[in-house]
Design an enzyme around this catalytic site. Structure first.
Site, PDB file in Angstrom:
ATOM      1  N   ALA A  13       0.848  -1.201   0.000  1.00  0.00           N
ATOM      2  CA  ALA A  13       0.000   0.000   0.000  1.00  0.00           C
ATOM      3  C   ALA A  13       0.876   1.241   0.000  1.00  0.00           C
ATOM      4  O   ALA A  13       0.759   2.116   0.851  1.00  0.00           O
ATOM      5  CB  ALA A  13      -0.931  -0.015   1.214  1.00  0.00           C
ATOM      6  N   LEU A 167       3.776   5.565 -13.557  1.00  0.00           N
ATOM      7  CA  LEU A 167       3.344   6.834 -12.979  1.00  0.00           C
ATOM      8  C   LEU A 167       4.535   7.612 -12.428  1.00  0.00           C
ATOM      9  O   LEU A 167       5.547   7.028 -12.028  1.00  0.00           O
ATOM     10  CB  LEU A 167       2.308   6.601 -11.878  1.00  0.00           C
ATOM     11  CG  LEU A 167       2.712   5.915 -10.565  1.00  0.00           C
ATOM     12  CD1 LEU A 167       3.400   6.848  -9.591  1.00  0.00           C
ATOM     13  CD2 LEU A 167       1.499   5.306  -9.912  1.00  0.00           C
ATOM     14  N   GLU A 169       5.647  10.578  -9.543  1.00  0.00           N
ATOM     15  CA  GLU A 169       5.147  11.183  -8.313  1.00  0.00           C
ATOM     16  C   GLU A 169       4.818  12.650  -8.561  1.00  0.00           C
ATOM     17  O   GLU A 169       5.509  13.331  -9.303  1.00  0.00           O
ATOM     18  CB  GLU A 169       6.172  11.003  -7.197  1.00  0.00           C
ATOM     19  CG  GLU A 169       6.174   9.562  -6.745  1.00  0.00           C
ATOM     20  CD  GLU A 169       7.212   9.266  -5.680  1.00  0.00           C
ATOM     21  OE1 GLU A 169       7.554  10.168  -4.900  1.00  0.00           O
ATOM     22  OE2 GLU A 169       7.665   8.106  -5.641  1.00  0.00           O
ATOM     23  N   LEU A 221      12.784  -0.988 -17.145  1.00  0.00           N
ATOM     24  CA  LEU A 221      14.116  -0.499 -16.753  1.00  0.00           C
ATOM     25  C   LEU A 221      14.663   0.457 -17.804  1.00  0.00           C
ATOM     26  O   LEU A 221      15.231   1.505 -17.487  1.00  0.00           O
ATOM     27  CB  LEU A 221      15.091  -1.672 -16.580  1.00  0.00           C
ATOM     28  CG  LEU A 221      14.807  -2.648 -15.448  1.00  0.00           C
ATOM     29  CD1 LEU A 221      15.910  -3.693 -15.374  1.00  0.00           C
ATOM     30  CD2 LEU A 221      14.679  -1.927 -14.111  1.00  0.00           C
ATOM     31  N   GLY A 271      20.145  17.566 -11.066  1.00  0.00           N
ATOM     32  CA  GLY A 271      20.188  16.131 -11.317  1.00  0.00           C
ATOM     33  C   GLY A 271      18.894  15.464 -10.896  1.00  0.00           C
ATOM     34  O   GLY A 271      18.075  16.056 -10.207  1.00  0.00           O
ATOM     35  N   GLY A 273      16.529  12.831  -8.891  1.00  0.00           N
ATOM     36  CA  GLY A 273      16.470  12.113  -7.622  1.00  0.00           C
ATOM     37  C   GLY A 273      15.303  11.153  -7.671  1.00  0.00           C
ATOM     38  O   GLY A 273      14.867  10.754  -8.747  1.00  0.00           O
ATOM     39  N   CYS A 276      13.455   5.764  -7.881  1.00  0.00           N
ATOM     40  CA  CYS A 276      13.576   4.741  -8.928  1.00  0.00           C
ATOM     41  C   CYS A 276      14.698   4.913  -9.945  1.00  0.00           C
ATOM     42  O   CYS A 276      15.288   3.925 -10.363  1.00  0.00           O
ATOM     43  CB  CYS A 276      12.237   4.583  -9.624  1.00  0.00           C
ATOM     44  SG  CYS A 276      11.024   3.846  -8.499  1.00  0.00           S
TER      45      CYS A 276
HETATM   46  P1  NAD Z   1       6.629   1.976  -1.121  1.00  0.00           P
HETATM   47  O1  NAD Z   1       7.805   1.728  -0.256  1.00  0.00           O
HETATM   48  O2  NAD Z   1       5.956   3.293  -1.097  1.00  0.00           O
HETATM   49  O3  NAD Z   1       5.501   0.892  -0.779  1.00  0.00           O
HETATM   50  C1  NAD Z   1       5.754  -0.475  -0.690  1.00  0.00           C
HETATM   51  C2  NAD Z   1       4.858  -1.072   0.403  1.00  0.00           C
HETATM   52  O4  NAD Z   1       5.008  -2.496   0.401  1.00  0.00           O
HETATM   53  C3  NAD Z   1       5.196  -0.616   1.802  1.00  0.00           C
HETATM   54  O5  NAD Z   1       4.061  -0.026   2.399  1.00  0.00           O
HETATM   55  C4  NAD Z   1       5.617  -1.909   2.539  1.00  0.00           C
HETATM   56  O6  NAD Z   1       5.209  -1.952   3.899  1.00  0.00           O
HETATM   57  C5  NAD Z   1       4.905  -2.964   1.747  1.00  0.00           C
HETATM   58  N1  NAD Z   1       5.509  -4.300   1.843  1.00  0.00           N
HETATM   59  C6  NAD Z   1       6.817  -4.629   1.677  1.00  0.00           C
HETATM   60  N2  NAD Z   1       6.969  -5.940   1.796  1.00  0.00           N
HETATM   61  C7  NAD Z   1       5.762  -6.475   2.041  1.00  0.00           C
HETATM   62  C8  NAD Z   1       5.276  -7.798   2.246  1.00  0.00           C
HETATM   63  N3  NAD Z   1       6.125  -8.853   2.198  1.00  0.00           N
HETATM   64  N4  NAD Z   1       3.959  -7.992   2.471  1.00  0.00           N
HETATM   65  C9  NAD Z   1       3.119  -6.939   2.510  1.00  0.00           C
HETATM   66  N5  NAD Z   1       3.502  -5.649   2.302  1.00  0.00           N
HETATM   67  C10 NAD Z   1       4.812  -5.430   2.081  1.00  0.00           C
HETATM   68  O7  NAD Z   1       7.093   1.597  -2.598  1.00  0.00           O
HETATM   69  P2  NAD Z   1       6.523   2.204  -3.982  1.00  0.00           P
HETATM   70  O8  NAD Z   1       7.156   3.517  -4.228  1.00  0.00           O
HETATM   71  O9  NAD Z   1       5.059   2.054  -3.998  1.00  0.00           O
HETATM   72  O10 NAD Z   1       7.184   1.199  -5.027  1.00  0.00           O
HETATM   73  C11 NAD Z   1       6.712  -0.125  -5.185  1.00  0.00           C
HETATM   74  C12 NAD Z   1       7.315  -0.703  -6.455  1.00  0.00           C
HETATM   75  O11 NAD Z   1       6.863   0.042  -7.585  1.00  0.00           O
HETATM   76  C13 NAD Z   1       8.833  -0.657  -6.524  1.00  0.00           C
HETATM   77  O12 NAD Z   1       9.300  -1.806  -7.186  1.00  0.00           O
HETATM   78  C14 NAD Z   1       9.107   0.573  -7.352  1.00  0.00           C
HETATM   79  O13 NAD Z   1      10.335   0.453  -8.045  1.00  0.00           O
HETATM   80  C15 NAD Z   1       7.959   0.549  -8.337  1.00  0.00           C
HETATM   81  N6  NAD Z   1       7.582   1.872  -8.883  1.00  0.00           N
HETATM   82  C16 NAD Z   1       7.514   2.968  -8.080  1.00  0.00           C
HETATM   83  C17 NAD Z   1       7.088   4.201  -8.600  1.00  0.00           C
HETATM   84  C18 NAD Z   1       7.020   5.438  -7.764  1.00  0.00           C
HETATM   85  O14 NAD Z   1       6.794   6.506  -8.314  1.00  0.00           O
HETATM   86  N7  NAD Z   1       7.198   5.389  -6.456  1.00  0.00           N
HETATM   87  C19 NAD Z   1       6.704   4.276  -9.932  1.00  0.00           C
HETATM   88  C20 NAD Z   1       6.761   3.129 -10.725  1.00  0.00           C
HETATM   89  C21 NAD Z   1       7.203   1.935 -10.172  1.00  0.00           C
HETATM   90  C1  UGA Z   2       9.972   8.419 -12.802  1.00  0.00           C
HETATM   91  C2  UGA Z   2       9.374   8.221 -14.207  1.00  0.00           C
HETATM   92  O1  UGA Z   2       9.104   9.487 -14.801  1.00  0.00           O
HETATM   93  C3  UGA Z   2       8.091   7.395 -14.142  1.00  0.00           C
HETATM   94  O2  UGA Z   2       7.623   7.127 -15.458  1.00  0.00           O
HETATM   95  C4  UGA Z   2       8.383   6.077 -13.427  1.00  0.00           C
HETATM   96  O3  UGA Z   2       7.214   5.315 -13.266  1.00  0.00           O
HETATM   97  C5  UGA Z   2       8.967   6.359 -12.066  1.00  0.00           C
HETATM   98  O4  UGA Z   2      10.167   7.147 -12.205  1.00  0.00           O
HETATM   99  C6  UGA Z   2       9.357   5.116 -11.340  1.00  0.00           C
HETATM  100  O5  UGA Z   2       9.650   4.093 -11.937  1.00  0.00           O
HETATM  101  O6  UGA Z   2       9.416   5.239 -10.115  1.00  0.00           O
HETATM  102  P1  UGA Z   2       9.500  10.061 -10.754  1.00  0.00           P
HETATM  103  O7  UGA Z   2      10.800   9.543 -10.235  1.00  0.00           O
HETATM  104  O8  UGA Z   2       8.339  10.080  -9.853  1.00  0.00           O
HETATM  105  O9  UGA Z   2       9.055   9.207 -12.049  1.00  0.00           O
HETATM  106  O10 UGA Z   2       9.701  11.573 -11.234  1.00  0.00           O
HETATM  107  P2  UGA Z   2      10.195  12.273 -12.587  1.00  0.00           P
HETATM  108  O11 UGA Z   2       9.233  13.319 -12.957  1.00  0.00           O
HETATM  109  O12 UGA Z   2      10.562  11.285 -13.610  1.00  0.00           O
HETATM  110  O13 UGA Z   2      11.493  13.030 -12.092  1.00  0.00           O
HETATM  111  C7  UGA Z   2      12.659  12.314 -11.697  1.00  0.00           C
HETATM  112  C8  UGA Z   2      13.759  13.280 -11.357  1.00  0.00           C
HETATM  113  O14 UGA Z   2      14.276  13.899 -12.534  1.00  0.00           O
HETATM  114  C9  UGA Z   2      13.329  14.431 -10.449  1.00  0.00           C
HETATM  115  O15 UGA Z   2      14.346  14.645  -9.498  1.00  0.00           O
HETATM  116  C10 UGA Z   2      13.187  15.607 -11.382  1.00  0.00           C
HETATM  117  O16 UGA Z   2      13.391  16.837 -10.752  1.00  0.00           O
HETATM  118  C11 UGA Z   2      14.276  15.297 -12.391  1.00  0.00           C
HETATM  119  N1  UGA Z   2      14.037  15.909 -13.715  1.00  0.00           N
HETATM  120  C12 UGA Z   2      12.975  15.520 -14.463  1.00  0.00           C
HETATM  121  C13 UGA Z   2      14.913  16.858 -14.211  1.00  0.00           C
HETATM  122  O17 UGA Z   2      15.889  17.211 -13.537  1.00  0.00           O
HETATM  123  N2  UGA Z   2      14.694  17.383 -15.443  1.00  0.00           N
HETATM  124  C14 UGA Z   2      13.643  17.023 -16.206  1.00  0.00           C
HETATM  125  O18 UGA Z   2      13.511  17.554 -17.338  1.00  0.00           O
HETATM  126  C15 UGA Z   2      12.759  16.071 -15.703  1.00  0.00           C
END
Ligand code: NAD
Ligand code: UGA
Length: 467
Positions: A13, A167, A169, A221, A271, A273, A276
């Site tokens: 979640a 997606l 953030e 990736l 840069g 951050g 992911c």
């Molecule tokens: P998150 O840390 O916000 O959430 C993960 C949740 O999983 C936590 O609440 C944790 O308590 C729970 N969890 C972990 N192990 C568990 C288990 N064994 N059973 C039940 N719950 C468990 O992570 P996130 O940012 O939602 O990312 C999840 C995945 O999606 C990662 O692989 C990430 O790379 C990928 N992803 C993230 C984003 C993003 O923008 N954050 C975007 C695309 C993909």
């Molecule tokens: C990124 C990807 O955009 C999503 O498609 C992907 O799902 C996600 O990673 C993931 O796998 O977690 P996110 O990390 O939430 O999403 O944010 P971005 O908008 O991609 O920005 C990443 C970083 O790059 C930020 O620090 C942002 O400030 C920086 N950035 C972005 C720049 O410095 N310049 C740009 O032109 C765009």
């Protein structure tokens, strides 16, 4: 499994699981979704007035669907048992392996995903479609399928699909409502069609791509690596701009208006951050190394190296300009107002934020910091800084402020670390009065109106611009 999906379980979640399920619930009224987590605090936050994740539009969406067809629960086994389709959306942090100290890559830690697979196998008494939503390395879905087979109750069959999430953030709800594409990787066409039918409630069919498992895992990736590469590319050019008198904003517009290049993701910055980009590039590097492709590994490593270079350059610039001529070393006795701390605007997330790296370098050089971010809480800032600081610098000289003006008051230097648009509308005339003179502004995100600041009397430096 049933012909149509009527019951979904999502394990994890977090940033992905919560918003994704809220959108599915809103778009698929006949489907009941239970989001489960092993962290009871997370679940009670999802059930409270203050959700654990801030995203524009998320509050309204969750509060509308909650306890109608969207349920947040800690009863993982029951949710698995009742579902025909299970998303795995747990975290997959990088694992730092110490055996290969010269290695540039890092294999993701799949222990949470494996825990889920074993649990699903143990609990399931009927066939299930298991969907890897977490970002995993190539081949992980095959491993999940093997684990499910090895631990299955007799007669229970599992189909594993790869369905990575794209997606961002800060725009999660919009991205989920209008995705450029949905990838569904796998070899079971029936299962692929069932998941596709869920998305077809709101995503046009041509935007839903089915492919094999490895392609889907690798496309996730590679997408993140290519996005990060664009940021490193424009940032590499920003260093040249500063040396030759070009303006990075003009160069970015000049390149980005070629439709083959495109204008998105060319914003120069301190840069990238976030949770992911680093981890997924490290995962790609690890994969390349383990396949005996060191040239490929080195290529992607440069994207990370350039990202660190950008921060070093920025701090060196502050030292060169703002410690000039007062006899003391470094930034001793200087107060720096840090505007922004989140890894990007629109979010309160601080994972891998470049702001923490800049702050730590400033502290190491003797500066006193006052930090303000509109969405990051005081204890998050202090915790993140303490973790990033290590043993060679102390966070005792950091004050977290409730607004930009109190951060700026009494400072010698303002640094912009996150591209929040509200920094543009600060009353800079008033800000100048609050600062020691000469007053410096270092804009790491190119958000301020530099000409106006210079007219007011600030010394201004911005990434990718000459004085
Ligand atoms: P998150 O840390 O916000 O959430 C993960 C949740 O999983 C936590 O609440 C944790 O308590 C729970 N969890 C972990 N192990 C568990 C288990 N064994 N059973 C039940 N719950 C468990 O992570 P996130 O940012 O939602 O990312 C999840 C995945 O999606 C990662 O692989 C990430 O790379 C990928 N992803 C993230 C984003 C993003 O923008 N954050 C975007 C695309 C993909
Ligand atoms: C990124 C990807 O955009 C999503 O498609 C992907 O799902 C996600 O990673 C993931 O796998 O977690 P996110 O990390 O939430 O999403 O944010 P971005 O908008 O991609 O920005 C990443 C970083 O790059 C930020 O620090 C942002 O400030 C920086 N950035 C972005 C720049 O410095 N310049 C740009 O032109 C765009």
């Amino acid at each position: 499994s049933a012909d149509r999906i009527t019951n979904i379980c999502c394990i994890g979640a977090g940033y992905v699981g919560g918003p994704t399920c809220a959108v599915i619930a809103a778009k698929c009224p006949e489907i009941r979704i239970t989001v489960v987590d092993r962290d009871p605090a997370r679940i009670s936050a999802w059930n409270s007035d203050t959700l654990p994740v801030y995203e524009p539009g998320l509050d309204a969406l969750v509060k509308r669907q909650r306890n109608i067809n969207l349920v947040f629960s800690t009863d993982i086994d029951r949710a698995i048992d009742e579902a025909q389709l299970i998303f795995i959306a747990v975290n997959t942090p990088p694992m730092h392996h110490h055996t290969h100290v010269s290695s540039l890559g890092a294999k993701p830690d799949l222990s949470a995903v494996s825990d889920c697979a074993r649990r699903i196998a143990r609990v399931s008494l009927t066939d299930k479609i298991v969907v890897a939503k977490s970002t995993v390395p190539c081949g992980a879905c095959a491993t999940i399928a093997q684990m499910l087979r090895d631990n299955a109750q007799s007669g229970v069959r599992f189909s594993v699909l790869s369905n990575p999430e794209f997606l961002s953030e800060g725009t999660a709800v919009r991205d989920l409502l209008h995705p450029d594409r949905i990838l569904i990787g796998g070899d079971d066409m029936v299962a692929q069609d069932r998941l596709k039918a869920v998305y077809m409630h709101w995503v046009p069919e041509p935007n839903i791509l089915t492919m094999n498992m490895w392609s889907s895992e690798l496309a996730k990736l590679a997408s993140n690596a290519m996005l990060a590469q664009r940021v490193s590319s424009i940032n590499s050019i920003s260093a040249i701009c500063e040396a030759v008198g070009a303006n990075i904003s003009e160069v970015a517009a000049g390149c980005g208006s070629d439709s083959r290049i495109g204008s998105k993701f060319l914003r120069p910055s301190l840069g990238f951050g976030g949770s992911c980009f680093h981890k997924d590039i490290a995962s790609l590097i690890w994969l390349s190394e383990s396949l005996g492709l060191p040239e490929v590994a080195e290529y992607w490593h440069q994207v990370l190296a350039l990202n660190r270079f950008q921060i070093r350059r920025f701090v060196a610039r502050i030292l060169a300009d703002a410690s000039r001529g007062d006899g003391s070393s470094g930034l001793q006795g200087r107060r720096v107002a840090c505007l922004g701390f989140a890894f990007k605007e629109g979010t309160g997330d601080t994972r891998n934020t470049p702001a923490a790296d800049v702050c730590c370098e400033l502290l190491r050089n003797g500066a006193t910091l006052s930090v303000y971010d509109p969405k990051v809480s005081r204890h998050h800032i202090v915790d993140r800084l303490a973790a990033a600081a290590g043993t060679d610098c102390s966070v005792d000289s950091v004050t977290v402020c409730a607004d930009a003006y109190s951060a700026i008051a009494g400072s010698d230097i303002v640094v912009v670390l996150t591209a929040w648009s509200e920094f543009r509308v600060i009353d800079w005339e008033q800000a100048l009065k609050l600062m020691a003179k000469p007053a410096y502004v270092f804009d790491g995100q190119i958000v301020l109106d530099h000409d106006r600041l210079r007219q007011l009397g600030f010394n201004v430096f911005s990434i990718g611009h000459t004085h």
